[in-house]
Structure formats: structure tokens, C-alpha cells
Design a protein around this motif. Structure first.
Motif, mmCIF file in Angstrom:
data_model
loop_
_atom_site.group_PDB
_atom_site.id
_atom_site.type_symbol
_atom_site.label_atom_id
_atom_site.label_comp_id
_atom_site.label_asym_id
_atom_site.label_seq_id
_atom_site.Cartn_x
_atom_site.Cartn_y
_atom_site.Cartn_z
ATOM 1 N N GLY A 131 0.910 -1.180 -0.202
ATOM 2 C CA GLY A 131 -0.043 0.076 0.075
ATOM 3 C C GLY A 131 0.934 1.454 -0.080
ATOM 4 N N VAL A 132 1.919 1.280 0.766
ATOM 5 C CA VAL A 132 2.796 2.290 0.719
ATOM 6 C C VAL A 132 3.390 2.658 -0.645
ATOM 7 N N ALA A 133 3.795 1.601 -1.209
ATOM 8 C CA ALA A 133 4.407 1.696 -2.647
ATOM 9 C C ALA A 133 3.812 2.153 -3.493
ATOM 10 N N GLU A 134 2.425 1.663 -3.482
ATOM 11 C CA GLU A 134 1.646 2.165 -4.577
ATOM 12 C C GLU A 134 1.260 3.545 -4.517
ATOM 13 N N ARG A 135 0.753 3.999 -3.278
ATOM 14 C CA ARG A 135 0.536 5.438 -3.003
ATOM 15 C C ARG A 135 1.680 6.235 -3.214
ATOM 16 N N ALA A 136 2.967 5.798 -3.147
ATOM 17 C CA ALA A 136 4.051 6.441 -3.491
ATOM 18 C C ALA A 136 4.543 6.557 -4.713
ATOM 19 N N ASN A 137 4.004 5.560 -5.483
ATOM 20 C CA ASN A 137 4.377 5.147 -6.842
ATOM 21 C C ASN A 137 5.790 4.825 -7.101
#
Length: 529
Positions: free
Chosen positions: A235-241
């Protein structure tokens, strides 16, 4: 008249792409691969006849902890004698730089007291200059440590950062990326990052993504909370792209072994949604970290002296005793080995399981652990036997798994020759090639080499490394696929492998006939601007 500095003739070339081996010659000019094909030996100042041997790109350890070790052991013996030519440090949230404030004071005191090391850098640029001034035998790239950023900006407190503190972390990450760092790492299992929430990490990771970096993560749990931890970091990686590397993917504790399929599903679902997510793993079923990792998070708040003082406080000590007794079953302490201590009086415990060491000390295991941590000022390393072979093999075969040692370089002599380090320190890459490729046939040789070379370089955006092709950096390893093997064991871990014949770093010979030449041609590998 000679044209090339080196020609390696007749080797079986495995180029790092996963393609099958092919018989060919390879020429080196300066620090680059100059030609591959049929090359007249008269064109080389030096010629190595390599019939029957395998030539591959130098191995890339995408998950290492050599930040400080390289300053103490710049020849990096345990790494280069495995064929490693590039290590990526700063993993699990702890990096040598950028560092300032309370965290700098604590680290400087620790390494001065243990090794007499002068910690006179703060920025990534200053740290890189320190490595270059010392001279190192391997190449080295750095990830910025989230734990180090947090400790520098706000100490070890258990709370959300203020706007000013968060901005200091973001500024530190941006500056570190501008000075050549390759990405950001976090260790959410460990203090002080264990006190952070996703929003904090997203903000810092987004700043790193703006600089084309990656995010690596030692997740908040690798056992009971494994699946929730995977959901969190994806989730962190997806939101930070930002591209994500899950560090040393594992299922820790027998009751968690059945979770592996669901862990794979979460990773592969994220890949299907377009997230660049992969993982790394060492080829062993025991992990290695500080013994203080057994303590509850609340006991790890604050600076080191506060944590040590908490161990002295009778009320806090009683609470820790109760927490550990309720958290860990009686047989847990027989699966945890004391790997390394700092004080001579405790050396007798190295290599013993906690249950054995506690018996030797005439104490209960929980009491023994707390007393040892207090006496050693928290500086105790442990090896945790919590994983299973079937899951290890399943992880290694996944196409998105790379190989990382999760260790710092060492030697058989000098300041880093003590204790019982995890055998992965001396054996990770030969163990894959010998045990899992040749003996178990779990991977074919070109795929194993790809996991050690091309895959990590592509993940990190290092386009002129990790492949055998003209124009690429001449980081090379020449080995015997029929004999290459690790020799390090948990009982006798400081043993070099066999079967690694030659290692070249930036075109310079660092290992000859399995022995270190003493050369230090390594460089800092910076992010391409």
C-alpha cells in the motif's frame, strides 16, 4: 601488438540475462568489456585459459549491511571471495548516511568504543568520500535508511513526527538522493521505524521516487503479522508510486509456514496491478539480527542509554520478563543461538543456543537474555532458527526473487574476525550455485546467475552492470560450476568457499586462484543523474 589488458579464453559465458551458456572469449580494456567472440590471444597483455570454467558478471549482493564494515575491512574478503563485486548497503532502514543529531552521536560513540573508528561524516557525499579515501576491494552502492533518518530527526521517541521533523527526514532523503544514493530502505520491525505509520513512510518514499529511487523494506512482521505487513508495504509503495523490494521474504515460525501461498498471491496481485515489486532472499533457514529484537517495541523506545536503563529498572524489567514469557514458548530459546558479543567474559556463550547458555549461567532463559543484553549494552547478535526448507525453495524459485546475503563483509583476520557470524556472510552465493543449482537442481545455472546479476542491476537502474556485453563494466567472476561450494557452517562460519577461481572488479584482479590479491579497485556506485 597487444590491444586488450585481459583476454579470458574458452570459458562458458553466462551473460546475466538468463540465456544459455555459450563458449566464447572475452576481452577487457581498462574497466570495460571490450569484445566477446573469438579473439586472438596475441591481442592480450594477459591471457587466462578458462576451458571448463564458467564466466559470469560479478555477483551483486542487493541486500547487504557493509556500510561500516567496509571502513573496518576495506578488502571485503568474505564478499569478493564469493564472487561479489557490488554490494548494496543501507538496508533494513539503517544506513551510514545521511545521519545527524542524536543518531550520529549514538553511532559515533558505538563504533569508537568497539573499533576505534572515527565517525567524521554526516552526508552521503561525505560518507562516499570516506570510502574512496580508504580504498575498497568491491563496488558499493547505498540506500538511505528510514530508521536512521527518523533517529536523526527525532531520536527514538514513540510518536508521530511533527511537520518540522517530517520535513527534516524528507530533506535528508532528497539530499542523499542528489548525492548518489540509490533509494530508501526501512526496517519497520525495528526501532525507531516501528513507531512510524504509513503516512510518514509514504511522504519520504514519494520524495525518493521523484529522484527515481526504489524502496526496500524489512517488513513490520515476517511471522504472525506477515500478510498484514505485506499489505501495508505494498500500500505504501502504490501510494508513493515507487518500485518496491521486499527484503529477505520469509515465513518465520512454524505456525506461519502455511502463509506463504497467500504472501505470493499478494505480491503477484500487486504486480498484476502494475506495481514493480520483487524480493530477495538468502539461501538459509535461519535469520540473523540483534538479540534485542526479542524485546517488545515499548522496551526499545528512546536512545541506547535509555533502553539500557530500562533494563536496570525493576518495574520495567518485570514487565519485560512477563512479556517475553507470554510471547515465546519454552522451546523457543533452543532455536535461538548467541552469535556474537563484545565482552570477553561472555565469549563462552557464542555458538550456544540460549537454552544452553542460560543453563551454563545457572539462569532461566528469559532472565539470561535480559541480563546479557544489559551487560552488553544491547550489543548481542543472535541467529534464529525459525524457517523451513520447503518454503525457502519455493521463494528462491519465484521469478521475482533475487539473492542477497543480509550480512556485512568480514574476514578471517582483523577486527571483524570474531564471533560466530551467520554462514551466509561467507557462503551465500556459492551455496546457491553449489547446493541449489548443482546438487538440488532447484534452479538452472543461467537463471541463478540472472538472479545474482542482471535482475538486481535492472532493479537499481544500473544499466552498464550485471551483463556480459561490450561496453559494460568489467566486473567478472570465473568459477568452476562442478566444484563451487560454500564451506561455512553455523558451527564454523568463518570459512571461504571453494571453486571461485578469479574475480575482477572494474577490470582489476581482486581474487586469483581463490585468494585475495590485496587490490582495492572498488568504486562507489552512484545513482545516474
Amino acid at each position: 601488438m597487444a590491444t586488450y589488458d585481459l583476454i579470458i579464453r574458452g570459458a562458458d559465458l553466462i551473460d546475466g540475462t538468463g540465456a544459455p551458456a555459450r563458449r566464447a572469449d572475452l576481452a577487457v580494456a581498462g574497466d570495460r568489456i571490450a569484445q566477446i567472440g573469438r579473439i586472438a590471444p596475441s591481442l592480450g597483455y594477459r591471457v587466462i585459459e578458462a576451458t571448463g570454467l564458467t564466466l559470469a558478471p560479478g555477483f551483486v549482493d542487493i541486500h547487504s549491511h557493509s556500510d561500516y564494515h567496509l571502513l573496518l575491512q576495506p578488502t571485503a574478503d568474505s564478499a569478493v571471495r564469493q564472487g561479489v563485486t557490488l554490494e548494496i548497503g543501507g538496508n533494513c532502514g539503517y544506513a551510514a548516511a545521511p545521519i545527524w543529531g542524536p543518531w550520529l552521536e549514538e553511532r559515533a560513540t558505538l563504533y569508537r568504543n568497539l573499533y576505534g573508528l572515527d565517525h567524521d561524516w554526516r552526508s552521503v557525499a561525505q560518507y562516499f568520500a570516506q570510502l574512496e579515501a580508504v580504498g575498497i576491494s568491491e563496488n558499493f552502492g547505498l540506500l538511505i535508511g528510514h530508521n536512521t533518518l527518523r533517529g536523526s530527526a527525532m531520536g527514538g521517541v514513540d510518536r508521530a513526527p511533527s511537520a518540522h521533523e517530517l520535513e527534516a527526514m524528507i530533506d535528508g532523503a532528497r539530499q542523499g538522493m542528489a548525492e548518489g544514493a540509490l533509494g530508501l530502505s526501512t526496517g519497520l520491525l525495528y526501532a525507531p521505524a516501528c513507531f512510524s505509520g504509513p503516512e510518514e513512510l509514504i511522504a519520504i518514499a514519494a520524495a525518493v521516487q521523484d529522484c527515481s529511487g526504489i524502496l526496500t523494506c524489512h517488513m513490520r512482521s515476517e511471522g504472525d503479522g506477515l500478510l498484514e505487513a505485506i499489505d501495508e508495504i505494498i500500500g505504501v509503495a502504490e501510494r508513493a508510486n515507487i518500485p518496491l523490494q521486499i527484503s529477505h521474504l520469509k515465513t518465520s515460525g512454524e505456525r506461519n509456514w502455511p502463509k506463504l501461498h497467500d504472501a505470493f498471491r499478494r505480491i503477484e496481485d500487486a504486480q498484476a496491478r502494475g506495481l514493480n515489486v520483487s524480493c530477495d532472499r538468502y539461501p538459509y533457514t535461519a535469520s540473523n539480527t540483534g538479540l534485542q529484537a526479542v524485546l517488545p517495541d515499548w522496551a526499545l523506545e528512546g536512545r541506547q542509554r535509555e533502553r539500557v536503563e530500562r533494563l536496570r529498572n525493576p518495574a520495567a524489567r518485570a514487565r519485560m520478563t512477563q512479556d517475553l514469557a507470554s510471547r515465546y514458548p519454552w522451546d523457543y530459546w533452543s532455536r535461538l543461538m548467541i552469535a556474537e558479543v563484545t565482552q570477553d567474559e561472555h565469549r563462552r556463550y557464542e555458538g550456544l543456543r540460549v537454552s544452553e547458555a542460560a543453563k551454563l549461567a545457572a539462569a532461566e532463559p528469559v532472565d539470561f537474555v535480559l541480563e546479557l543484553l544489559l551487560a552488553e549494552q544491547m550489543q548481542v547478535d543472535g541467529i534464529f532458527f525459525t524457517m523451513c526448507e520447503d518454503n525457502l525453495q519455493a521463494i528462491l524459485t519465484k521469478p521475482y526473487t533475487m539473492i542477497g546475503s543480509d550480512s556485512g563483509c568480514r574476514s578471517h583476520e582483523g577486527p571483524l574476525s570474531h564471533g560466530r557470524p551467520h554462514p551466509r556472510t561467507f557462503g551465500t552465493f556459492p551455496r546457491v550455485l553449489g547446493h541449489f543449482v548443482r546438487e538440488r537442481c532447484l534452479l538452472d545455472l543461467p537463471l541463478a546467475i540472472k538472479k545474482m546479476t542482471g535482475d538486481p542491476c535492472r532493479k537499481l537502474g544500473l544499466w552498464d552492470r550485471g551483463h556480459l556485453q561490450p561496453g559494460c563494466v568489467a566486473d567478472l567472476v570465473l568459477f568452476d560450476s562442478a566444484t563451487v561450494s560454500d564451506r561455512a557452517t553455523y558451527e564454523a562460519p568463518i570459512r571461504y568457499p571453494v571453486g571461485i577461481h578469479h574475480v575482477f572488479v572494474n577490470g582489476v584482479s581482486v581474487v586469483e586462484a581463490g585468494e585475495h590479491t590485496g587490490a582495492r579497485p572498488g568504486r562507489v556506485v552512484r545513482r545516474a543523474s
